[in-house]
Design an enzyme around this catalytic site. Structure first.
Site, short mmCIF file in Angstrom:
data_model
loop_
_atom_site.label_atom_id
_atom_site.label_comp_id
_atom_site.label_asym_id
_atom_site.label_seq_id
_atom_site.Cartn_x
_atom_site.Cartn_y
_atom_site.Cartn_z
N CYS A 131 0.79 -1.24 -0.08
CA CYS A 131 -0.07 -0.09 0.09
C CYS A 131 0.84 1.16 0.03
O CYS A 131 1.50 1.76 1.04
CB CYS A 131 -0.93 0.08 1.33
SG CYS A 131 -1.92 1.44 1.45
N CYS A 134 -0.51 4.10 2.36
CA CYS A 134 -0.03 3.94 3.52
C CYS A 134 1.40 4.18 3.84
O CYS A 134 1.69 4.70 4.98
CB CYS A 134 -0.48 2.42 4.14
SG CYS A 134 -1.98 1.75 3.43
N ASP A 135 2.20 3.72 3.07
CA ASP A 135 3.58 3.67 3.80
C ASP A 135 4.45 4.33 2.80
O ASP A 135 5.78 4.48 3.10
CB ASP A 135 4.15 2.12 3.40
CG ASP A 135 3.13 1.30 4.63
OD1 ASP A 135 2.86 1.51 5.46
OD2 ASP A 135 2.84 0.03 4.18
#
Ligand code: NAP
Length: 307
Positions: A131, A134-135
């Site tokens: 993701c 997300c990261d």
């Protein structure tokens, strides 16, 4: 007989549990194969509203579960083995035992497809990710690699150029599956480099507990080499967890539940929430929002039926 059974204990399922428990419906949550869902595989979540310092994914999902339990939600280990949604009450088989429910919220999520490399799972959250939203932030000025040749891979590669100094897309064929517009965007981005007809053989370094590099192999020439990278993003698709409802819940050809508006499915009394229906946003906050919608719809449905 239950009023509400929720399948899945990720952000969507747990939020549905908070709302339906608070409405006094005493929901039963079936935790599923991956309790906590995708959030339980991440580290710091910095984009869930309300946490200025960020919050660890597993803590976030556990907090929502506790919140639901405080209002009377029950959690049960196990996964649905069989389902009969042909008539009400709906029947679900969990660990060999059948239970009945008036409404059902399917929040069983979608699992990221992984490459199956020897060290891949051990490094999830330590450089291996599925993701970018997300990261990506953790890879400022770092070397990033994205695996895949579809729209997700192109979208993630473009997004990751905001952070990384270089983003290398590695794809197993010469031809790309991605749409022309997504492909052009990535090709015109000076930070994106393409390596085609190439497979990843493994990702390192479990000894250090973080990603330092990968081993690649060109399938045409059989040349094998190591490439230093800090972030390794696998974008080879997701698999929605709907197999157990096949032939009952309407899905698209890839198995994602087809929404009939709001949180409704093709079966009256069965609602959807989170990644099991959403192939576009896939965020904790959107899953939570859908969990809320599904619980409110279940509550209204029960009320209209006089329960
Ligand atoms: P996808 O279209 O199925 O593409 C998956 C890619 O991963 C393919 O290039 C595939 O290679 C590769 N792959 C699969 N298994 C692999 C393996 N074991 N090893 C190496 N490579 C592997 O999946 P997606 O990109 O997630 O897209 C899913 C759907 O969402 C699509 O309909 C897409 O259009 C849509 N989507 C749209 C957008 C957008 O428009 N903004 C963004 C994301 C997704 P092969 O090509 O060789 O099979």
């Amino acid at each position: 007989m239950r009023d509400v059974v929720i399948i899945g204990s990720g952000c969507a399922g747990n939020t549905a549990a908070v709302y339906s428990a608070r409405a006094n419906l005493k929901p039963l949550v079936i935790k599923g194969h991956e309790p906590g869902g995708q959030l339980s595989l991440t580290t710091l979540v910095e984009n869930f509203p309300g946490f200025p310092e960020g919050i660890n994914g597993p803590d976030l999902v556990e907090n929502i579960k506790k919140q639901a339990e405080n209002f009377g939600a029950e959690y049960r280990e196990g996964a649905v083995e069989e389902a009969d949604l042909s008539k009400r009450p709906f029947r679900l088989k969990i660990d060999g035992e059948w239970l009945e429910t008036r409404t059902l919220i399917v929040a069983s999520g979608a699992k990221a497809r992984w490459l199956g490399l020897p060290n891949e799972q051990k490094l999830i959250g330590h450089g291996v990710s599925s993701c970018a939203t997300c990261d990506g932030f953790f890879y400022r000025d770092k070397k990033i690699m994205v695996i895949g040749g579809g729209d997700s891979a192109m979208e993630e590669a473009n997004f990751l150029t905001r952070f990384g100094k270089e983003v290398m897309v590695v794809h197993r064929r010469e031809q790309f599956r991605a749409s022309k517009i997504m492909m052009d965007r990535a090709r015109n981005n000076p930070k994106v480099k393409f390596v085609t007809s190439t497979l990843v053989e493994d990702v390192y370094d479990t000894g250090k507990g973080l990603v330092t590099g990968v081993r690649l192999r060109n399938v045409a020439t059989n040349k094998v080499w190591d490439e230093e990278v800090d972030g390794f993003f696998v974008a080879i698709g997701h698999i929605p967890n709907t197999a157990v409802f096949r032939g009952q819940l309407e899905t698209d050809p890839d198995g994602y539940i087809l929404s009939k508006g709001g949180a409704r499915t093709n079966i009256v009394g069965v609602f959807h929430a989170g990644d099991v229906q959403d192939r576009v946003y896939r965020q904790a906050v959107t899953a939570a929002g859908m969990g809320c919608m599904a619980a409110m719809e279940a509550e209204r449905f029960l009320e209209a039926e006089g329960h």
